[in-house]
Design a protein around this motif. Structure first.
Motif, PDB file in Angstrom:
ATOM      1  N   TRP A 141      74.656 -34.956 -16.251  1.00 12.63           N
ATOM      2  CA  TRP A 141      73.644 -34.053 -15.693  1.00 12.63           C
ATOM      3  C   TRP A 141      73.265 -32.937 -16.667  1.00 12.63           C
ATOM      4  O   TRP A 141      72.114 -32.465 -16.666  1.00 12.63           O
ATOM      5  CB  TRP A 141      74.118 -33.492 -14.357  1.00 12.63           C
ATOM      6  N   TYR A 142      74.198 -32.500 -17.514  1.00 13.30           N
ATOM      7  CA  TYR A 142      73.834 -31.538 -18.551  1.00 13.30           C
ATOM      8  C   TYR A 142      72.865 -32.168 -19.554  1.00 13.30           C
ATOM      9  O   TYR A 142      71.879 -31.541 -19.961  1.00 13.30           O
ATOM     10  CB  TYR A 142      75.088 -31.030 -19.281  1.00 13.30           C
ATOM     11  N   LEU A 143      73.139 -33.409 -19.949  1.00 13.66           N
ATOM     12  CA  LEU A 143      72.227 -34.124 -20.841  1.00 13.66           C
ATOM     13  C   LEU A 143      70.863 -34.306 -20.178  1.00 13.66           C
ATOM     14  O   LEU A 143      69.819 -34.131 -20.815  1.00 13.66           O
ATOM     15  CB  LEU A 143      72.817 -35.483 -21.215  1.00 13.66           C
ATOM     16  N   TRP A 144      70.876 -34.645 -18.906  1.00 13.15           N
ATOM     17  CA  TRP A 144      69.641 -34.878 -18.149  1.00 13.15           C
ATOM     18  C   TRP A 144      68.802 -33.593 -18.079  1.00 13.15           C
ATOM     19  O   TRP A 144      67.590 -33.616 -18.293  1.00 13.15           O
ATOM     20  CB  TRP A 144      70.014 -35.352 -16.751  1.00 13.15           C
ATOM     21  N   THR A 145      69.453 -32.468 -17.791  1.00 13.39           N
ATOM     22  CA  THR A 145      68.725 -31.191 -17.668  1.00 13.39           C
ATOM     23  C   THR A 145      68.105 -30.779 -18.999  1.00 13.39           C
ATOM     24  O   THR A 145      66.946 -30.347 -19.050  1.00 13.39           O
ATOM     25  CB  THR A 145      69.690 -30.094 -17.173  1.00 13.39           C
ATOM     26  N   GLY A 146      68.880 -30.912 -20.071  1.00 12.78           N
ATOM     27  CA  GLY A 146      68.338 -30.578 -21.383  1.00 12.78           C
ATOM     28  C   GLY A 146      67.146 -31.444 -21.746  1.00 12.78           C
ATOM     29  O   GLY A 146      66.159 -30.964 -22.316  1.00 12.78           O
ATOM     30  N   THR A 147      67.219 -32.729 -21.403  1.00 10.47           N
ATOM     31  CA  THR A 147      66.110 -33.642 -21.675  1.00 10.47           C
ATOM     32  C   THR A 147      64.863 -33.243 -20.909  1.00 10.47           C
ATOM     33  O   THR A 147      63.750 -33.226 -21.458  1.00 10.47           O
ATOM     34  CB  THR A 147      66.513 -35.076 -21.298  1.00 10.47           C
TER      35      THR A 147
ATOM     36  N   THR B 217      61.851 -24.892 -26.360  1.00  8.66           N
ATOM     37  CA  THR B 217      62.479 -25.816 -25.411  1.00  8.66           C
ATOM     38  C   THR B 217      63.467 -26.762 -26.105  1.00  8.66           C
ATOM     39  O   THR B 217      64.308 -27.362 -25.444  1.00  8.66           O
ATOM     40  CB  THR B 217      61.419 -26.643 -24.672  1.00  8.66           C
ATOM     41  N   THR B 218      63.383 -26.889 -27.423  1.00 12.79           N
ATOM     42  CA  THR B 218      64.377 -27.666 -28.160  1.00 12.79           C
ATOM     43  C   THR B 218      65.707 -26.926 -28.231  1.00 12.79           C
ATOM     44  O   THR B 218      66.767 -27.547 -28.371  1.00 12.79           O
ATOM     45  CB  THR B 218      63.857 -27.971 -29.584  1.00 12.79           C
ATOM     46  N   LEU B 219      65.670 -25.615 -28.122  1.00 13.26           N
ATOM     47  CA  LEU B 219      66.909 -24.829 -28.127  1.00 13.26           C
ATOM     48  C   LEU B 219      67.724 -25.013 -26.850  1.00 13.26           C
ATOM     49  O   LEU B 219      68.935 -24.815 -26.855  1.00 13.26           O
ATOM     50  CB  LEU B 219      66.590 -23.342 -28.300  1.00 13.26           C
ATOM     51  N   VAL B 220      67.058 -25.367 -25.747  1.00 13.51           N
ATOM     52  CA  VAL B 220      67.768 -25.483 -24.469  1.00 13.51           C
ATOM     53  C   VAL B 220      68.841 -26.569 -24.509  1.00 13.51           C
ATOM     54  O   VAL B 220      70.010 -26.302 -24.181  1.00 13.51           O
ATOM     55  CB  VAL B 220      66.772 -25.709 -23.315  1.00 13.51           C
ATOM     56  N   PRO B 221      68.524 -27.820 -24.891  1.00 15.31           N
ATOM     57  CA  PRO B 221      69.608 -28.812 -24.970  1.00 15.31           C
ATOM     58  C   PRO B 221      70.660 -28.436 -25.999  1.00 15.31           C
ATOM     59  O   PRO B 221      71.851 -28.754 -25.807  1.00 15.31           O
ATOM     60  CB  PRO B 221      68.883 -30.111 -25.355  1.00 15.31           C
ATOM     61  N   PHE B 222      70.265 -27.754 -27.085  1.00 15.37           N
ATOM     62  CA  PHE B 222      71.253 -27.288 -28.062  1.00 15.37           C
ATOM     63  C   PHE B 222      72.284 -26.383 -27.394  1.00 15.37           C
ATOM     64  O   PHE B 222      73.500 -26.549 -27.575  1.00 15.37           O
ATOM     65  CB  PHE B 222      70.544 -26.548 -29.198  1.00 15.37           C
TER      66      PHE B 222
END
Length: 415
Positions: free
Chosen positions: A27-33, A186-191
Protein backbone atom coordinates in the motif's frame (compact mmCIF):
# COMPACT_ATOMS: atom_id res chain seq x y z
CA UNK A 1 -32.27 -7.64 5.94
CA UNK A 2 -33.28 -4.30 4.52
CA UNK A 3 -32.26 -3.60 0.88
CA UNK A 4 -29.84 -0.82 1.79
CA UNK A 5 -28.15 -3.08 4.35
CA UNK A 6 -27.78 -5.86 1.77
CA UNK A 7 -26.33 -3.36 -0.68
CA UNK A 8 -23.90 -2.06 1.93
CA UNK A 9 -22.84 -5.60 2.84
CA UNK A 10 -22.37 -6.36 -0.86
CA UNK A 11 -20.12 -3.32 -1.33
CA UNK A 12 -18.08 -4.27 1.72
CA UNK A 13 -17.71 -7.81 0.42
CA UNK A 14 -16.59 -6.55 -2.99
CA UNK A 15 -14.07 -4.16 -1.42
CA UNK A 16 -12.72 -6.94 0.78
CA UNK A 17 -12.41 -9.28 -2.19
CA UNK A 18 -10.76 -6.58 -4.30
CA UNK A 19 -8.38 -4.88 -1.85
CA UNK A 20 -8.40 -6.82 1.42
CA UNK A 21 -5.47 -8.69 2.89
CA UNK A 22 -2.64 -7.01 0.97
CA UNK A 23 0.52 -6.13 2.96
CA UNK A 24 1.31 -2.63 4.21
CA UNK A 25 4.45 -2.38 2.05
CA UNK A 26 2.29 -2.85 -1.03
CA UNK A 27 0.00 0.00 0.00
CA UNK A 28 2.94 2.37 0.50
CA UNK A 29 4.13 1.54 -3.02
CA UNK A 30 0.57 1.97 -4.30
CA UNK A 31 0.14 5.40 -2.66
CA UNK A 32 3.44 6.69 -3.99
CA UNK A 33 2.51 5.51 -7.48
CA UNK A 34 -0.88 7.21 -7.37
CA UNK A 35 0.53 10.59 -6.31
CA UNK A 36 3.50 10.42 -8.68
CA UNK A 37 1.32 9.57 -11.69
CA UNK A 38 -1.20 12.30 -10.88
CA UNK A 39 1.63 14.80 -11.32
CA UNK A 40 3.21 13.00 -14.26
CA UNK A 41 2.61 15.80 -16.74
CA UNK A 42 5.83 15.52 -18.71
CA UNK A 43 5.27 12.29 -20.64
CA UNK A 44 1.63 13.22 -21.35
CA UNK A 45 2.44 16.72 -22.61
CA UNK A 46 5.99 16.38 -23.94
CA UNK A 47 5.20 16.13 -27.66
CA UNK A 48 2.93 19.18 -27.55
CA UNK A 49 5.45 21.11 -25.41
CA UNK A 50 8.25 20.42 -27.86
CA UNK A 51 6.27 21.37 -30.97
CA UNK A 52 4.44 24.43 -29.59
CA UNK A 53 6.71 25.94 -26.90
CA UNK A 54 10.14 24.89 -28.19
CA UNK A 55 8.98 25.00 -31.85
CA UNK A 56 10.57 21.67 -32.77
CA UNK A 57 9.49 19.91 -35.96
CA UNK A 58 7.53 16.64 -35.80
CA UNK A 59 10.72 14.75 -36.63
CA UNK A 60 12.72 16.55 -33.92
CA UNK A 61 9.97 15.98 -31.36
CA UNK A 62 9.83 12.31 -32.33
CA UNK A 63 13.60 12.07 -31.94
CA UNK A 64 13.49 13.57 -28.44
CA UNK A 65 10.67 11.26 -27.39
CA UNK A 66 12.60 8.38 -28.89
CA UNK A 67 15.66 9.35 -26.85
CA UNK A 68 13.52 9.27 -23.72
CA UNK A 69 12.60 5.70 -24.60
CA UNK A 70 16.21 4.84 -25.48
CA UNK A 71 17.30 6.12 -22.09
CA UNK A 72 14.56 4.03 -20.56
CA UNK A 73 15.89 0.96 -22.37
CA UNK A 74 19.31 1.44 -20.78
CA UNK A 75 17.78 2.35 -17.45
CA UNK A 76 15.56 -0.71 -17.18
CA UNK A 77 18.52 -3.03 -17.66
CA UNK A 78 20.65 -1.13 -15.14
CA UNK A 79 17.70 -1.01 -12.76
CA UNK A 80 17.00 -4.72 -13.11
CA UNK A 81 20.59 -5.67 -12.31
CA UNK A 82 20.75 -3.16 -9.44
CA UNK A 83 17.48 -4.47 -7.96
CA UNK A 84 18.95 -7.98 -7.73
CA UNK A 85 22.48 -7.00 -6.70
CA UNK A 86 22.14 -4.03 -4.33
CA UNK A 87 18.44 -4.31 -3.47
CA UNK A 88 15.04 -3.00 -4.43
CA UNK A 89 14.93 -0.16 -1.91
CA UNK A 90 18.24 1.60 -2.74
CA UNK A 91 17.51 1.25 -6.46
CA UNK A 92 14.13 2.94 -6.04
CA UNK A 93 15.52 5.72 -3.85
CA UNK A 94 18.28 6.58 -6.33
CA UNK A 95 15.89 6.51 -9.30
CA UNK A 96 13.28 8.81 -7.77
CA UNK A 97 15.79 11.33 -6.46
CA UNK A 98 17.67 11.43 -9.77
CA UNK A 99 14.46 11.83 -11.78
CA UNK A 100 13.43 14.77 -9.60
CA UNK A 101 16.68 16.62 -10.32
CA UNK A 102 16.49 15.99 -14.06
CA UNK A 103 12.91 17.24 -14.26
CA UNK A 104 13.93 20.53 -12.65
CA UNK A 105 16.77 20.81 -15.17
CA UNK A 106 14.40 20.18 -18.09
CA UNK A 107 12.15 22.99 -16.95
CA UNK A 108 14.89 25.51 -17.81
CA UNK A 109 16.60 23.75 -20.74
CA UNK A 110 16.62 25.40 -24.16
CA UNK A 111 17.66 24.08 -27.56
CA UNK A 112 17.49 20.65 -29.17
CA UNK A 113 20.86 19.37 -27.93
CA UNK A 114 20.33 20.21 -24.25
CA UNK A 115 16.75 18.97 -24.16
CA UNK A 116 17.67 15.78 -26.03
CA UNK A 117 20.48 14.92 -23.58
CA UNK A 118 18.41 15.68 -20.49
CA UNK A 119 15.43 13.75 -21.84
CA UNK A 120 17.65 10.72 -22.50
CA UNK A 121 19.03 10.90 -18.94
CA UNK A 122 15.53 11.37 -17.52
CA UNK A 123 14.34 8.25 -19.32
CA UNK A 124 17.36 6.31 -18.05
CA UNK A 125 16.98 7.33 -14.42
CA UNK A 126 13.18 7.28 -14.17
CA UNK A 127 12.72 3.93 -15.91
CA UNK A 128 15.43 2.29 -13.80
CA UNK A 129 12.84 2.29 -11.00
CA UNK A 130 10.40 0.07 -12.89
CA UNK A 131 12.14 -3.34 -12.42
CA UNK A 132 12.81 -2.71 -8.74
CA UNK A 133 9.22 -1.61 -8.16
CA UNK A 134 7.75 -4.67 -9.90
CA UNK A 135 10.21 -7.04 -8.23
CA UNK A 136 9.40 -5.62 -4.78
CA UNK A 137 5.69 -6.06 -5.45
CA UNK A 138 6.23 -9.72 -6.33
CA UNK A 139 8.46 -10.14 -3.26
CA UNK A 140 5.86 -8.85 -0.79
CA UNK A 141 2.58 -10.04 -2.36
CA UNK A 142 1.75 -13.79 -2.29
CA UNK A 143 1.05 -15.42 -5.64
CA UNK A 144 -2.65 -15.91 -4.87
CA UNK A 145 -3.08 -12.13 -4.47
CA UNK A 146 -0.96 -10.89 -7.37
CA UNK A 147 -3.75 -10.54 -9.93
CA UNK A 148 -5.58 -8.25 -7.49
CA UNK A 149 -2.41 -6.35 -6.58
CA UNK A 150 -1.37 -5.72 -10.19
CA UNK A 151 -4.92 -4.68 -11.05
CA UNK A 152 -5.07 -2.20 -8.16
CA UNK A 153 -1.69 -0.77 -9.12
CA UNK A 154 -2.72 -0.37 -12.73
CA UNK A 155 -5.91 1.29 -11.53
CA UNK A 156 -3.85 3.76 -9.48
CA UNK A 157 -1.57 4.45 -12.45
CA UNK A 158 -4.57 5.33 -14.57
CA UNK A 159 -6.28 7.43 -11.92
CA UNK A 160 -3.09 9.43 -11.91
CA UNK A 161 -2.89 9.44 -15.71
CA UNK A 162 -6.46 10.72 -16.00
CA UNK A 163 -5.67 13.54 -13.58
CA UNK A 164 -2.40 14.36 -15.34
CA UNK A 165 -3.94 14.34 -18.83
CA UNK A 166 -6.78 16.59 -17.71
CA UNK A 167 -4.71 19.06 -15.72
CA UNK A 168 -1.48 19.17 -17.78
CA UNK A 169 -2.92 21.43 -20.46
CA UNK A 170 -4.22 23.90 -17.87
CA UNK A 171 -0.90 23.91 -16.00
CA UNK A 172 1.06 24.41 -19.22
CA UNK A 173 -1.23 27.26 -20.22
CA UNK A 174 -0.35 29.05 -16.97
CA UNK A 175 3.39 28.40 -17.35
CA UNK A 176 4.98 25.58 -19.41
CA UNK A 177 7.77 25.21 -16.81
CA UNK A 178 5.20 24.06 -14.25
CA UNK A 179 4.65 20.74 -16.03
CA UNK A 180 8.24 19.85 -15.09
CA UNK A 181 8.22 21.38 -11.62
CA UNK A 182 4.97 19.73 -10.50
CA UNK A 183 6.19 16.40 -11.89
CA UNK A 184 9.41 16.81 -9.89
CA UNK A 185 7.48 17.56 -6.69
CA UNK A 186 5.28 14.49 -7.01
CA UNK A 187 8.35 12.34 -7.75
CA UNK A 188 9.62 13.21 -4.27
CA UNK A 189 6.55 11.62 -2.64
CA UNK A 190 7.40 7.96 -3.41
CA UNK A 191 11.03 8.75 -2.52
CA UNK A 192 9.95 9.86 0.97
CA UNK A 193 7.55 6.94 1.45
CA UNK A 194 10.25 4.43 0.51
CA UNK A 195 12.83 6.22 2.67
CA UNK A 196 10.73 6.27 5.84
CA UNK A 197 8.18 3.45 5.50
CA UNK A 198 9.62 0.59 3.42
CA UNK A 199 12.31 -1.92 4.33
CA UNK A 200 14.25 -4.12 1.94
CA UNK A 201 12.50 -7.48 1.32
CA UNK A 202 14.27 -10.71 2.26
CA UNK A 203 16.80 -11.69 -0.40
CA UNK A 204 16.36 -15.07 -2.11
CA UNK A 205 19.35 -17.19 -3.13
CA UNK A 206 19.74 -18.19 -6.78
CA UNK A 207 18.79 -21.73 -7.81
CA UNK A 208 18.50 -23.75 -10.99
CA UNK A 209 15.29 -22.72 -12.75
CA UNK A 210 13.38 -25.14 -14.98
CA UNK A 211 15.53 -25.63 -18.11
CA UNK A 212 17.41 -22.35 -17.68
CA UNK A 213 20.87 -22.84 -16.09
CA UNK A 214 21.56 -20.33 -13.32
CA UNK A 215 24.93 -19.99 -11.65
CA UNK A 216 25.76 -18.64 -8.20
CA UNK A 217 25.82 -15.09 -9.65
CA UNK A 218 23.15 -15.20 -12.39
CA UNK A 219 23.44 -12.51 -15.03
CA UNK A 220 21.51 -11.23 -18.01
CA UNK A 221 22.81 -14.15 -20.08
CA UNK A 222 20.58 -16.47 -18.07
CA UNK A 223 17.54 -14.36 -18.98
CA UNK A 224 18.57 -14.27 -22.65
CA UNK A 225 18.84 -18.08 -22.69
CA UNK A 226 15.23 -18.36 -21.51
CA UNK A 227 13.62 -18.71 -24.93
CA UNK A 228 10.10 -18.96 -23.55
CA UNK A 229 10.42 -15.67 -21.71
CA UNK A 230 12.27 -13.88 -24.51
CA UNK A 231 9.51 -14.88 -26.92
CA UNK A 232 7.01 -13.29 -24.53
CA UNK A 233 9.15 -10.13 -24.41
CA UNK A 234 9.27 -9.87 -28.22
CA UNK A 235 5.49 -10.19 -28.47
CA UNK A 236 5.12 -7.43 -25.91
CA UNK A 237 7.28 -5.18 -28.13
CA UNK A 238 4.71 -5.54 -30.92
CA UNK A 239 1.72 -4.75 -28.71
CA UNK A 240 3.53 -1.92 -26.93
CA UNK A 241 4.59 -0.38 -30.26
CA UNK A 242 0.95 -0.05 -31.23
CA UNK A 243 -0.14 1.17 -27.81
CA UNK A 244 2.63 3.79 -27.49
CA UNK A 245 1.36 5.63 -30.56
CA UNK A 246 -1.08 7.44 -28.28
CA UNK A 247 1.82 9.43 -26.80
CA UNK A 248 3.59 10.28 -30.06
CA UNK A 249 1.73 10.16 -33.36
CA UNK A 250 -1.82 10.41 -32.00
CA UNK A 251 -1.48 13.99 -30.66
CA UNK A 252 0.11 15.02 -33.98
CA UNK A 253 -2.78 13.47 -35.95
CA UNK A 254 -5.33 15.21 -33.77
CA UNK A 255 -3.54 18.55 -34.06
CA UNK A 256 -3.56 18.21 -37.87
CA UNK A 257 -7.32 17.70 -37.70
CA UNK A 258 -7.65 21.05 -35.94
CA UNK A 259 -8.22 19.64 -32.44
CA UNK A 260 -6.59 21.92 -29.80
CA UNK A 261 -4.25 20.55 -27.09
CA UNK A 262 -6.89 20.95 -24.36
CA UNK A 263 -9.29 18.67 -26.27
CA UNK A 264 -6.49 16.16 -26.85
CA UNK A 265 -5.98 16.09 -23.08
CA UNK A 266 -9.69 15.46 -22.49
CA UNK A 267 -9.90 12.76 -25.17
CA UNK A 268 -6.84 10.90 -23.91
CA UNK A 269 -8.09 11.29 -20.33
CA UNK A 270 -11.00 9.02 -21.30
CA UNK A 271 -8.45 6.21 -21.27
CA UNK A 272 -7.83 6.77 -17.58
CA UNK A 273 -11.49 7.41 -16.78
CA UNK A 274 -12.61 4.09 -18.29
CA UNK A 275 -9.85 2.21 -16.50
CA UNK A 276 -10.74 3.89 -13.21
CA UNK A 277 -14.40 2.96 -13.67
CA UNK A 278 -13.90 -0.62 -14.81
CA UNK A 279 -10.42 -1.99 -14.08
CA UNK A 280 -11.23 -3.28 -10.59
CA UNK A 281 -13.87 -5.59 -12.08
CA UNK A 282 -11.42 -7.18 -14.54
CA UNK A 283 -9.89 -9.81 -12.18
CA UNK A 284 -13.30 -11.40 -11.57
CA UNK A 285 -13.96 -11.38 -15.32
CA UNK A 286 -10.71 -13.02 -16.47
CA UNK A 287 -9.49 -15.13 -13.54
CA UNK A 288 -10.99 -18.37 -14.94
CA UNK A 289 -9.60 -17.89 -18.46
CA UNK A 290 -6.26 -18.90 -19.93
CA UNK A 291 -3.87 -15.93 -19.76
CA UNK A 292 -2.61 -16.31 -23.31
CA UNK A 293 -6.15 -16.30 -24.71
CA UNK A 294 -6.92 -13.14 -22.75
CA UNK A 295 -3.74 -11.54 -24.12
CA UNK A 296 -4.72 -12.53 -27.67
CA UNK A 297 -8.19 -10.99 -27.33
CA UNK A 298 -6.63 -7.87 -25.79
CA UNK A 299 -4.26 -7.51 -28.77
CA UNK A 300 -7.13 -7.75 -31.24
CA UNK A 301 -9.14 -5.08 -29.41
CA UNK A 302 -6.13 -2.76 -29.20
CA UNK A 303 -5.55 -3.24 -32.92
CA UNK A 304 -9.20 -2.51 -33.68
CA UNK A 305 -9.13 0.74 -31.74
CA UNK A 306 -5.98 2.06 -33.36
CA UNK A 307 -7.04 0.80 -36.79
CA UNK A 308 -10.27 2.81 -36.60
CA UNK A 309 -8.18 5.92 -35.93
CA UNK A 310 -7.45 5.90 -39.68
CA UNK A 311 -11.01 7.15 -40.22
CA UNK A 312 -11.24 9.60 -37.28
CA UNK A 313 -11.64 13.30 -38.09
CA UNK A 314 -13.27 14.77 -34.98
CA UNK A 315 -12.73 14.78 -31.22
CA UNK A 316 -15.80 12.57 -30.78
CA UNK A 317 -14.56 9.93 -33.24
CA UNK A 318 -11.09 9.96 -31.66
CA UNK A 319 -12.76 9.50 -28.27
CA UNK A 320 -14.52 6.35 -29.52
CA UNK A 321 -11.23 4.85 -30.74
CA UNK A 322 -9.60 5.63 -27.38
CA UNK A 323 -12.41 3.85 -25.53
CA UNK A 324 -12.02 0.77 -27.75
CA UNK A 325 -8.27 0.31 -27.36
CA UNK A 326 -8.59 1.09 -23.66
CA UNK A 327 -10.73 -2.05 -23.22
CA UNK A 328 -7.90 -4.05 -24.78
CA UNK A 329 -5.41 -2.36 -22.47
CA UNK A 330 -7.55 -3.23 -19.43
CA UNK A 331 -7.50 -6.92 -20.40
CA UNK A 332 -3.83 -6.94 -21.33
CA UNK A 333 -2.26 -5.35 -18.27
CA UNK A 334 -3.15 -7.73 -15.39
CA UNK A 335 -2.70 -10.86 -17.52
CA UNK A 336 0.65 -9.58 -18.75
CA UNK A 337 1.86 -8.72 -15.24
CA UNK A 338 0.84 -12.00 -13.64
CA UNK A 339 2.44 -13.98 -16.45
CA UNK A 340 5.72 -12.06 -16.05
CA UNK A 341 5.65 -12.85 -12.33
CA UNK A 342 4.92 -16.52 -13.03
CA UNK A 343 7.84 -16.79 -15.46
CA UNK A 344 10.37 -14.94 -13.26
CA UNK A 345 12.68 -16.99 -10.98
CA UNK A 346 12.62 -15.54 -7.48
CA UNK A 347 16.34 -14.70 -7.32
CA UNK A 348 16.27 -12.99 -10.73
CA UNK A 349 13.05 -11.00 -10.57
CA UNK A 350 14.83 -7.69 -11.06
CA UNK A 351 16.56 -8.88 -14.23
CA UNK A 352 13.42 -10.47 -15.65
CA UNK A 353 11.40 -7.34 -14.90
CA UNK A 354 14.18 -5.27 -16.44
CA UNK A 355 14.06 -7.30 -19.64
CA UNK A 356 10.28 -6.93 -19.87
CA UNK A 357 10.57 -3.21 -19.16
CA UNK A 358 13.14 -3.08 -21.96
CA UNK A 359 10.41 -4.21 -24.36
CA UNK A 360 8.37 -1.13 -23.45
CA UNK A 361 11.41 1.10 -23.91
CA UNK A 362 12.20 -0.43 -27.30
CA UNK A 363 8.58 0.13 -28.31
CA UNK A 364 8.69 3.62 -26.83
CA UNK A 365 11.69 4.41 -29.05
CA UNK A 366 10.29 2.78 -32.19
CA UNK A 367 6.79 4.25 -31.82
CA UNK A 368 7.70 7.93 -32.26
CA UNK A 369 10.66 7.35 -34.60
CA UNK A 370 9.21 4.71 -36.94
CA UNK A 371 5.62 5.80 -36.37
CA UNK A 372 6.54 9.44 -36.98
CA UNK A 373 8.35 8.53 -40.22
CA UNK A 374 5.37 6.52 -41.50
CA UNK A 375 3.00 9.31 -40.51
CA UNK A 376 5.07 11.99 -42.25
CA UNK A 377 5.90 10.08 -45.46
CA UNK A 378 3.07 7.54 -45.93
CA UNK A 379 0.20 9.20 -44.12
CA UNK A 380 -2.07 8.54 -41.15
CA UNK A 381 -4.14 5.81 -42.81
CA UNK A 382 -1.09 3.62 -43.49
CA UNK A 383 0.12 4.15 -39.93
CA UNK A 384 -3.14 3.22 -38.20
CA UNK A 385 -4.05 0.29 -40.45
CA UNK A 386 -0.48 -0.97 -40.09
CA UNK A 387 -0.92 -0.85 -36.30
CA UNK A 388 -4.03 -3.00 -36.63
CA UNK A 389 -2.07 -5.57 -38.65
CA UNK A 390 0.80 -5.66 -36.12
CA UNK A 391 -1.68 -6.25 -33.27
CA UNK A 392 -3.38 -9.08 -35.17
CA UNK A 393 -0.04 -10.83 -35.73
CA UNK A 394 0.72 -10.49 -32.01
CA UNK A 395 -2.66 -12.00 -31.13
CA UNK A 396 -2.00 -15.11 -33.20
CA UNK A 397 1.46 -15.52 -31.71
CA UNK A 398 0.08 -15.24 -28.14
CA UNK A 399 -2.16 -18.23 -28.77
CA UNK A 400 0.67 -20.25 -30.31
CA UNK A 401 3.12 -19.54 -27.45
CA UNK A 402 0.64 -20.02 -24.59
CA UNK A 403 1.11 -23.74 -23.80
CA UNK A 404 4.91 -23.51 -23.49
CA UNK A 405 4.62 -20.52 -21.16
CA UNK A 406 2.16 -22.28 -18.87
CA UNK A 407 4.44 -25.34 -18.70
CA UNK A 408 7.30 -23.09 -17.62
CA UNK A 409 5.15 -21.35 -15.01
CA UNK A 410 4.03 -24.73 -13.62
CA UNK A 411 7.65 -25.88 -13.36
CA UNK A 412 8.61 -22.77 -11.40
CA UNK A 413 5.63 -23.20 -9.05
CA UNK A 414 6.65 -26.81 -8.43
CA UNK A 415 10.10 -25.64 -7.31
Amino acid sequence: MRPWLRERAGIRGWLSETAGGLPATYWYLWTGTLINRAGGFVVVYLTIYLTTVQHFSSTEAGLVLGLWAAGGAVGTMIGGIAADRIGRRPSLLAAHLGACGLLVSLAFAQGLAAIAVLTFLFGLVAESARPAFQAMMIDVVPERDRLRAFTLTYWAVNVGFAVAATVAGLVAKADPKLIFMVDAATTLVPFLLILFKIREPRRIRPAAVADVPVGPEPGLSAVLRDRVFIGFVLLNVLVAFVFMQHLSTLPIAMTRDGIPPQQYGLVIALNGVLIVAGQLFIPRLIKEYDRSKVLAVASLIIGLGFGLTAFADSAGFYAVTVLIWTVGEMLNSPSNSTLIAALSPAAMRGRYQGMMSLSWSVAGFAAPVLGGWVQQHLGDEVLWLGCALVAAVAAGAQLWAGPARERRAAALRAM
